[in-house]
Design an enzyme around this catalytic site. Structure first.
Site, short mmCIF file in Angstrom:
data_model
loop_
_atom_site.label_atom_id
_atom_site.label_comp_id
_atom_site.label_asym_id
_atom_site.label_seq_id
_atom_site.Cartn_x
_atom_site.Cartn_y
_atom_site.Cartn_z
N HIS A 98 -0.90 -1.27 -4.40
CA HIS A 98 -2.22 -0.88 -3.88
C HIS A 98 -2.28 0.64 -3.70
CE1 HIS A 98 -5.84 -1.86 -1.41
NE2 HIS A 98 -5.46 -0.86 -0.63
N ASP A 119 -6.86 -6.20 3.99
CA ASP A 119 -6.22 -4.88 4.05
C ASP A 119 -6.36 -4.29 5.44
OD1 ASP A 119 -5.20 -2.37 3.52
OD2 ASP A 119 -6.80 -1.77 2.13
N GLY A 167 -3.12 4.31 7.72
CA GLY A 167 -2.20 3.18 7.80
C GLY A 167 -1.78 2.95 9.25
N GLY A 168 -1.15 1.83 9.49
CA GLY A 168 -0.54 1.57 10.79
C GLY A 168 -1.49 1.23 11.92
N MET A 200 -11.88 4.58 -1.40
CA MET A 200 -12.58 4.87 -0.14
C MET A 200 -13.24 6.23 -0.31
SD MET A 200 -9.63 3.44 2.36
CE MET A 200 -8.43 3.46 1.04
N MET A 209 -8.68 8.31 -0.97
CA MET A 209 -9.55 8.75 0.16
C MET A 209 -10.04 10.16 -0.11
SD MET A 209 -7.33 7.44 3.40
CE MET A 209 -6.57 5.81 3.43
N SER A 252 0.83 -1.20 0.00
CA SER A 252 0.00 0.00 0.00
C SER A 252 0.87 1.25 0.00
CB SER A 252 -0.92 0.00 1.23
OG SER A 252 -1.40 1.31 1.42
N MET A 296 -11.81 -5.63 4.84
CA MET A 296 -11.07 -4.63 5.64
C MET A 296 -10.87 -5.19 7.04
SD MET A 296 -10.26 -1.95 3.86
CE MET A 296 -9.47 -1.18 5.25
N ASP A 349 -4.46 3.77 -2.35
CA ASP A 349 -5.55 4.11 -1.43
C ASP A 349 -6.08 5.49 -1.76
OD1 ASP A 349 -5.88 1.87 0.44
OD2 ASP A 349 -3.77 2.25 0.86
N GLY A 371 -9.07 4.34 6.50
CA GLY A 371 -8.75 5.77 6.61
C GLY A 371 -7.29 6.07 6.94
N HIS A 423 -8.05 1.07 -4.56
CA HIS A 423 -9.03 0.95 -3.47
C HIS A 423 -9.70 2.31 -3.26
CE1 HIS A 423 -9.50 0.02 1.16
NE2 HIS A 423 -10.66 0.13 0.53
N GLY A 474 -3.42 -3.68 8.94
CA GLY A 474 -2.74 -4.37 10.04
C GLY A 474 -2.11 -5.69 9.65
N GLY A 512 0.99 -1.95 4.19
CA GLY A 512 1.52 -0.59 4.10
C GLY A 512 2.71 -0.42 5.01
N SER A 513 2.44 -0.13 6.30
CA SER A 513 3.54 0.17 7.23
C SER A 513 4.48 -1.01 7.45
CB SER A 513 2.96 0.63 8.57
OG SER A 513 1.94 -0.23 9.00
C1 DX5 Z 1 -6.40 1.79 5.23
C2 DX5 Z 1 -5.92 1.46 3.84
C3 DX5 Z 1 -4.82 0.51 3.83
C4 DX5 Z 1 -3.59 0.95 4.59
C5 DX5 Z 1 -3.00 -0.28 5.21
O1 DX5 Z 1 -7.59 2.46 5.18
O2 DX5 Z 1 -6.96 0.94 3.06
O3 DX5 Z 1 -4.48 0.08 2.51
O4 DX5 Z 1 -2.62 1.59 3.81
O5 DX5 Z 1 -1.94 0.12 6.00
P1 DX5 Z 1 -1.29 -0.88 7.07
O6 DX5 Z 1 -0.80 -2.07 6.33
O7 DX5 Z 1 -0.19 -0.04 7.67
O8 DX5 Z 1 -2.37 -1.22 8.07
ZN ZN Z 2 -6.40 -0.01 1.10
#
Ligand code: DX5
Ligand code: ZN
Length: 226
Positions: free
Chosen positions: A36, A178, A147-148, A71, A40, A11, A140, A38, A145, A69, A180, A200-201
């Site tokens: 990926h 997606d 990351g991390g 959102m 938003m 991500s 999800m 994101d 909304g 993705h 954590g 992501g993180s």
């Molecule tokens: C959250 C996003 C994810 C996010 C995941 O709303 O849809 O794609 O980047 O980040 P991690 O892997 O750090 O939870």
């Molecule tokens: Zn995502």
């Protein structure tokens, strides 16, 4: 799908946005196939990220599979823009679409692969009749909304139940997870039925990317098929 039992879709939310082009190149050089995005809008989720213009600019510079993705509220108004920008897959949230079947059919008409995301509280039964039309369902495993965030444990059961629904209907829909996702749960997620892991993180925070990708592959390889 690669020869692995899963696809890793990093991500970009956790990447260095000031070096997007270099980040995409680095992912390709590290052997990744998907990325990926994101999107938003500050309404469906509290955060704001990027739109079709940025995806279009990057499309010319990358041959990665663009997993987008959305959102966003009123996704129908933006599908054409994202498809023209070069999205390979467009994932809309069930919670944001009033006429989901129409939205999914429209994505396919536009030449992209249709996918639907479900927030943690949204039941699988919303997709019961739509499943054969979907290339992928995104589970999800955090509230979208940011990351991390911390993985929500009940997502594991939801993935198992979705896998069963897909098998019972005899369709080929992929399951994406997606939120954590990290080395501690990647293996279990794939064992439960996940085909595509978004990270992501836990990915971008641990360069070099080739080595991190390898670590994900090894953790998953160590787990028995579910
Ligand atoms: C959250 C996003 C994810 C996010 C995941 O709303 O849809 O794609 O980047 O980040 P991690 O892997 O750090 O939870
Ligand atoms: Zn995502």
């Amino acid at each position: 799908m690669s020869e692995d039992r899963f696809v890793l879709s990093p991500s970009l939310l956790s990447s260095d946005f000031s070096r997007l082009h270099q980040e995409l190149t680095a992912l390709e050089e590290a052997g990744l196939q998907w990325v990926h995005w994101d999107v938003m809008d500050g309404h469906f989720v509290p955060n704001i990220t990027l739109g079709p213009l940025i995806i279009e600019k990057c499309r010319g510079k990358s041959s990665l599979f663009f997993d987008v993705h959305l959102m966003i509220e009123r996704p129908d108004e933006y599908l054409e823009g994202f498809a023209k920008a070069g999205a390979d897959l467009l994932c809309v949230h069930a919670e944001a679409a009033n006429h989901l079947e129409r939205t999914v059919s429209r994505i396919r008409e536009l030449g992209a692969k249709p996918a639907v995301a479900l927030n943690p509280h949204t039941p699988l039964c919303q997709l019961e009749y739509l499943l054969p039309q979907l290339d992928m369902v995104l589970i999800m495993s955090v509230n979208p909304g940011f990351g991390g965030q911390k993985f929500i444990p009940f997502s594991l059961g939801k993935i198992r139940d979705l896998k069963k629904m897909i098998q019972d209907q005899g369709c080929k829909t992929l399951i994406q997870v997606d939120g954590g996702v990290d080395l501690s749960n990647a293996g279990e997620l794939v064992a439960c039925g996940a085909d595509v892991l978004v990270s992501g993180s836990a990915f971008f925070g641990h360069p070099p990317y080739r080595q991190r990708y390898q670590e994900f592959r090894e953790t998953v390889r160590g787990v028995r098929p579910g």
